[in-house]
Design a protein around this motif. Structure first.
Motif, PDB file in Angstrom:
ATOM      1  N   ALA A 207       0.820  -1.217   0.000  1.00 34.39           N
ATOM      2  CA  ALA A 207       0.000   0.000   0.000  1.00 34.39           C
ATOM      3  C   ALA A 207       0.848   1.260   0.000  1.00 34.39           C
ATOM      4  O   ALA A 207       0.401   2.318  -0.446  1.00 34.39           O
ATOM      5  CB  ALA A 207      -0.926  -0.004   1.210  1.00 34.39           C
TER       6      ALA A 207
ATOM      7  N   ARG B 125      -2.342   2.426  -4.792  1.00 36.20           N
ATOM      8  CA  ARG B 125      -3.304   1.875  -3.837  1.00 36.20           C
ATOM      9  C   ARG B 125      -4.609   1.490  -4.513  1.00 36.20           C
ATOM     10  O   ARG B 125      -5.313   0.572  -4.068  1.00 36.20           O
ATOM     11  CB  ARG B 125      -3.542   2.883  -2.712  1.00 36.20           C
ATOM     12  CG  ARG B 125      -2.332   3.034  -1.803  1.00 36.20           C
ATOM     13  CD  ARG B 125      -2.397   4.260  -0.910  1.00 36.20           C
ATOM     14  NE  ARG B 125      -1.222   4.303  -0.008  1.00 36.20           N
ATOM     15  CZ  ARG B 125      -0.902   5.344   0.744  1.00 36.20           C
ATOM     16  NH1 ARG B 125      -1.633   6.443   0.719  1.00 36.20           N
ATOM     17  NH2 ARG B 125       0.163   5.283   1.533  1.00 36.20           N
TER      18      ARG B 125
ATOM     19  N   ALA C 294      -4.817  -0.770   1.677  1.00 40.31           N
ATOM     20  CA  ALA C 294      -4.924   0.024   0.447  1.00 40.31           C
ATOM     21  C   ALA C 294      -6.124   0.975   0.511  1.00 40.31           C
ATOM     22  O   ALA C 294      -5.995   2.175   0.222  1.00 40.31           O
ATOM     23  CB  ALA C 294      -5.045  -0.900  -0.761  1.00 40.31           C
TER      24      ALA C 294
ATOM     25  N   SER D 220      -5.872   3.708   3.352  1.00 45.18           N
ATOM     26  CA  SER D 220      -4.882   4.750   3.071  1.00 45.18           C
ATOM     27  C   SER D 220      -5.309   5.669   1.932  1.00 45.18           C
ATOM     28  O   SER D 220      -4.688   6.713   1.717  1.00 45.18           O
ATOM     29  CB  SER D 220      -3.532   4.109   2.718  1.00 45.18           C
ATOM     30  OG  SER D 220      -3.069   3.300   3.780  1.00 45.18           O
TER      31      SER D 220
ATOM     32  N   GLY E 164       0.280   3.250   4.993  1.00 45.76           N
ATOM     33  CA  GLY E 164      -0.007   1.891   4.560  1.00 45.76           C
ATOM     34  C   GLY E 164       0.458   0.876   5.582  1.00 45.76           C
ATOM     35  O   GLY E 164      -0.268  -0.049   5.938  1.00 45.76           O
TER      36      GLY E 164
END
Length: 427
Positions: A89, A94, A143, A146, A360
């Motif tokens: 991530a 992402r 993912a 974030s 991440g």
């Protein structure tokens, strides 16, 4: 600051996350993905317990232990892959990581649907597909979690988190209820719907405009970056306290894993009743999330988080005594409302106390703690149910969550001293 311009200089600045196109795409993606996942998971839990009782002839306590095994097989890949998922991530797009993860979950839903259609379900097959579902979840969580701080301005993050929670909680109402009802109509139907919703979510997340990649030093070896993320959380007592509080409180106080036992053998309400019980906590959480999106919490946030976790444990313990579906649903609604307050405060503080280059990895560690509390909580519940019975396991777990809250309030004064959501890192 926001990672990219929202328009030309004449365009008015957004005042609410919904005014941002990419956030709307993100929100619908999250909403559809959670409905799909929870619809699938509630049916999976029912099938494990029902098959253990009917096809394998297991007693109630031994069949309840299989629900614990279901949690364990999902946790093992989460535990092994969390460092990799967090690094992915932080190092890669992402959006693509999230879409790929939803694609894996589509394969899981399709596999479960085909096995149900052809009546070839077995405990080993259910456990194997549950483990693959765990793989998808551990990459999807960091993912997606974030993405939101990159889409909205920092000052809007608490409100965006409340809106994220609305997506999660209202989907958590619709998903389990829909899963139980669709299964009662036609057992393969909830998996067909899940495939379609996951395809929609993957498409929407890819429609979000490309984001500026986090400022990660790519000359540093990936495993050192993983270690840096772990060290960052370990050395920050506030983050460590907030993440570990959720881990141990939900690990002990989780009642979700044993709901199939209550639905089938204690309250005797069938898969439809299980769907309503699985949805009830999300009703309470969704109402609180909606309120927080309109009137975000601003003062004494740490103390409110601690009180909420204590209330969560108390509601769980009382649930164990209930033999009325109506009263059980009321308790589950209250449990969900308390949990939402805790989730909102913790998520806001963790996001705002973490630099973007670390989000991440910190999200993956936080996600591991949440998954450990859920999946290992299922294992703990299964073992406790085998030893104490389902009722004793729930009462014991709820009391343990209350005790953990008291210990953490004394061991981590940083939590109760958190007054506001002022960000520690400005971008």
């Amino acid at each position: 600051m926001q990672d990219r311009a929202l328009g030309d200089g004449a365009a008015p600045a957004p005042r609410h996350p919904y005014q941002i196109r990419d956030y709307r795409l993100f929100w619908i993606c999250r909403f559809s993905g959670v409905i799909a996942t929870l619809s699938m998971v509630v049916v999976l839990g029912w099938q494990v317990y029902d098959i253990a009782r009917s096809d394998y002839g297991m007693s109630r306590s031994v069949a309840a232990f299989q629900l614990g095994i279901l949690g364990l097989v999902q946790f093992v890949p989460l535990f092994l892959l969390t460092p990799v998922a967090g690094l992915a991530a932080d190092r890669f797009d992402r959006r693509r990581v999230a879409a790929l993860s939803m694609g894996i979950d589509m394969l899981v839903a399709a596999g479960l649907g085909l096995a149900t259609w052809f009546e070839i379900l077995s405990l080993p097959l259910l456990f194997a597909l549950a483990a693959l579902h765990g793989v998808a979840r551990i990459f999807l969580g960091p993912a997606l979690n974030s993405l939101a701080p990159n889409i909205v301005p920092a000052a809007m993050i608490p409100r965006a988190i409340a809106m994220n929670s609305i997506a999660w909680q209202f989907a958590s109402v619709l998903g389990p209820a829909a899963g139980g009802l669709l299964y009662a109509i036609f057992p393969t139907l909830p998996y067909i719907v899940s495939v379609g919703l996951l395809a929609l979510g993957a498409s929407l997340v890819l429609m979000i405009k490309p984001l500026r990649k986090p400022d990660v030093d790519r000359t540093v070896h990936p495993w050192r970056q993983v270690r840096d993320g772990l060290r960052f959380v370990w050395n920050d007592r506030f983050l460590l306290g907030a993440i570990s509080l959720d881990l141990f409180a939900v690990l002990l106080g989780g009642v979700t894993a044993l709901l199939p036992v209550f639905a089938r053998d204690i309250l005797r309400v069938g898969p439809e009743g299980l769907g309503w019980m699985r949805a009830a906590p999300a009703v309470g959480a969704g109402v609180v999330a909606l309120w927080l999106s309109v009137k975000p919490m601003e003062r004494n946030v740490g103390v409110k988080m601690l009180w909420a976790v204590g209330a969560y444990g108390l509601a769980t313990a009382i649930f164990g005594f209930s033999r009325s579906l109506a009263f059980s649903l009321v308790l589950l609604v209250g449990l969900g409302a308390a949990d939402m307050i805790s989730v909102f405060v913790r998520s806001s503080l963790v996001q705002l106390n973490t630099p973007d280059a670390m989000r991440g990895r910190v999200s993956s560690i936080s996600g591991l703690a949440i998954s450990a509390s859920n999946e290992l909580g299922e294992l703990q519940s299964g073992v406790a149910a085998a030893l104490l019975g389902a009722t004793g396991a729930v009462i014991f777990g709820g009391a343990g969550a209350v005790l953990v809250t008291l210990i953490w309030a004394m061991a981590f004064p940083e939590l109760k001293n958190a007054r506001t959501f002022a960000p520690a890192y400005r971008e």
